[in-house]
Design a protein around this motif. Structure first.
Motif, PDB file in Angstrom:
ATOM      1  N   ARG A  61      40.355  36.592  45.443  1.00 15.32           N
ATOM      2  CA  ARG A  61      39.266  37.574  45.316  1.00 15.32           C
ATOM      3  C   ARG A  61      38.008  37.071  45.976  1.00 15.32           C
ATOM      4  NH1 ARG A  61      40.063  38.653  39.151  1.00 15.32           N
ATOM      5  NH2 ARG A  61      42.159  39.490  39.302  1.00 15.32           N
ATOM      6  N   TYR A  97      44.126  46.914  42.544  1.00 16.32           N
ATOM      7  CA  TYR A  97      44.360  46.839  43.981  1.00 16.32           C
ATOM      8  C   TYR A  97      45.098  48.097  44.416  1.00 16.32           C
ATOM      9  CZ  TYR A  97      43.458  41.905  43.120  1.00 16.32           C
ATOM     10  OH  TYR A  97      42.891  40.722  42.740  1.00 16.32           O
ATOM     11  N   THR A 137      35.564  36.429  50.841  1.00 16.06           N
ATOM     12  CA  THR A 137      36.710  37.156  50.303  1.00 16.06           C
ATOM     13  C   THR A 137      37.874  37.022  51.271  1.00 16.06           C
ATOM     14  OG1 THR A 137      35.224  38.700  49.245  1.00 16.06           O
ATOM     15  CG2 THR A 137      37.486  39.408  49.499  1.00 16.06           C
ATOM     16  N   VAL A 193      39.550  44.643  46.427  1.00 17.39           N
ATOM     17  CA  VAL A 193      39.630  44.853  44.981  1.00 17.39           C
ATOM     18  C   VAL A 193      38.817  46.079  44.591  1.00 17.39           C
ATOM     19  CG1 VAL A 193      39.133  43.868  42.715  1.00 17.39           C
ATOM     20  CG2 VAL A 193      39.820  42.382  44.578  1.00 17.39           C
ATOM     21  N   PRO A 213      40.133  44.319  37.411  1.00 11.67           N
ATOM     22  CA  PRO A 213      40.365  44.518  38.845  1.00 11.67           C
ATOM     23  C   PRO A 213      41.667  45.275  39.083  1.00 11.67           C
ATOM     24  CG  PRO A 213      41.029  42.319  38.226  1.00 11.67           C
ATOM     25  CD  PRO A 213      40.452  42.962  36.986  1.00 11.67           C
ATOM     26  N   THR A 216      46.590  42.749  38.820  1.00 13.12           N
ATOM     27  CA  THR A 216      46.705  41.427  39.434  1.00 13.12           C
ATOM     28  C   THR A 216      48.134  40.909  39.300  1.00 13.12           C
ATOM     29  OG1 THR A 216      44.388  40.945  38.973  1.00 13.12           O
ATOM     30  CG2 THR A 216      45.821  39.053  39.368  1.00 13.12           C
ATOM     31  N   LYS A 255      43.999  35.800  41.929  1.00 13.67           N
ATOM     32  CA  LYS A 255      42.609  35.696  41.452  1.00 13.67           C
ATOM     33  C   LYS A 255      41.771  34.845  42.393  1.00 13.67           C
ATOM     34  CE  LYS A 255      43.093  36.268  36.475  1.00 13.67           C
ATOM     35  NZ  LYS A 255      42.832  35.630  35.178  1.00 13.67           N
TER      36      LYS A 255
END
Length: 88
Positions: A49, A71, A56, A61, A69, A31, A46
């Motif tokens: 998400r 990416y 979303t 994610v 999490p 993140t 955040k």
């Protein structure tokens, strides 16, 4: 379970000016790394998400476990392209 973790870079991304183009599409970003690349706070990432009103709205994610999490670089790039097309 997701594919084995592959670090995006040898060292954490220090600034939003990091060369995003040089990152491997399959690399997984934290993140904080996504926030640095995009020049936003980690809290903004955040909040992307899940936005209860809009659904979303951030990059896809990959959940490493319940609290971790990640990416994929390819997903962040795809999301940015979508944002640019929407802005036109």
């Amino acid at each position: 379970m997701p594919a084995p973790y592959r670090a995006a870079t040898a060292a954490p991304i220090a600034s939003p000016r990091h060369d995003f183009a040089s990152l491997d599409d399959d690399a997984l970003l934290t993140t904080e790394e996504v926030a640095a690349l995009l020049g936003v706070s980690r809290w903004t990432v955040k909040s992307w998400r899940v936005d209860k009103e809009r659904g979303t709205r951030g990059p896809r994610v990959v959940w490493w476990d319940r609290r971790t999490p990640r990416y994929r670089v390819a997903d962040v790039r795809r999301w940015l392209e979508t944002c640019l097309k929407t802005a036109d």
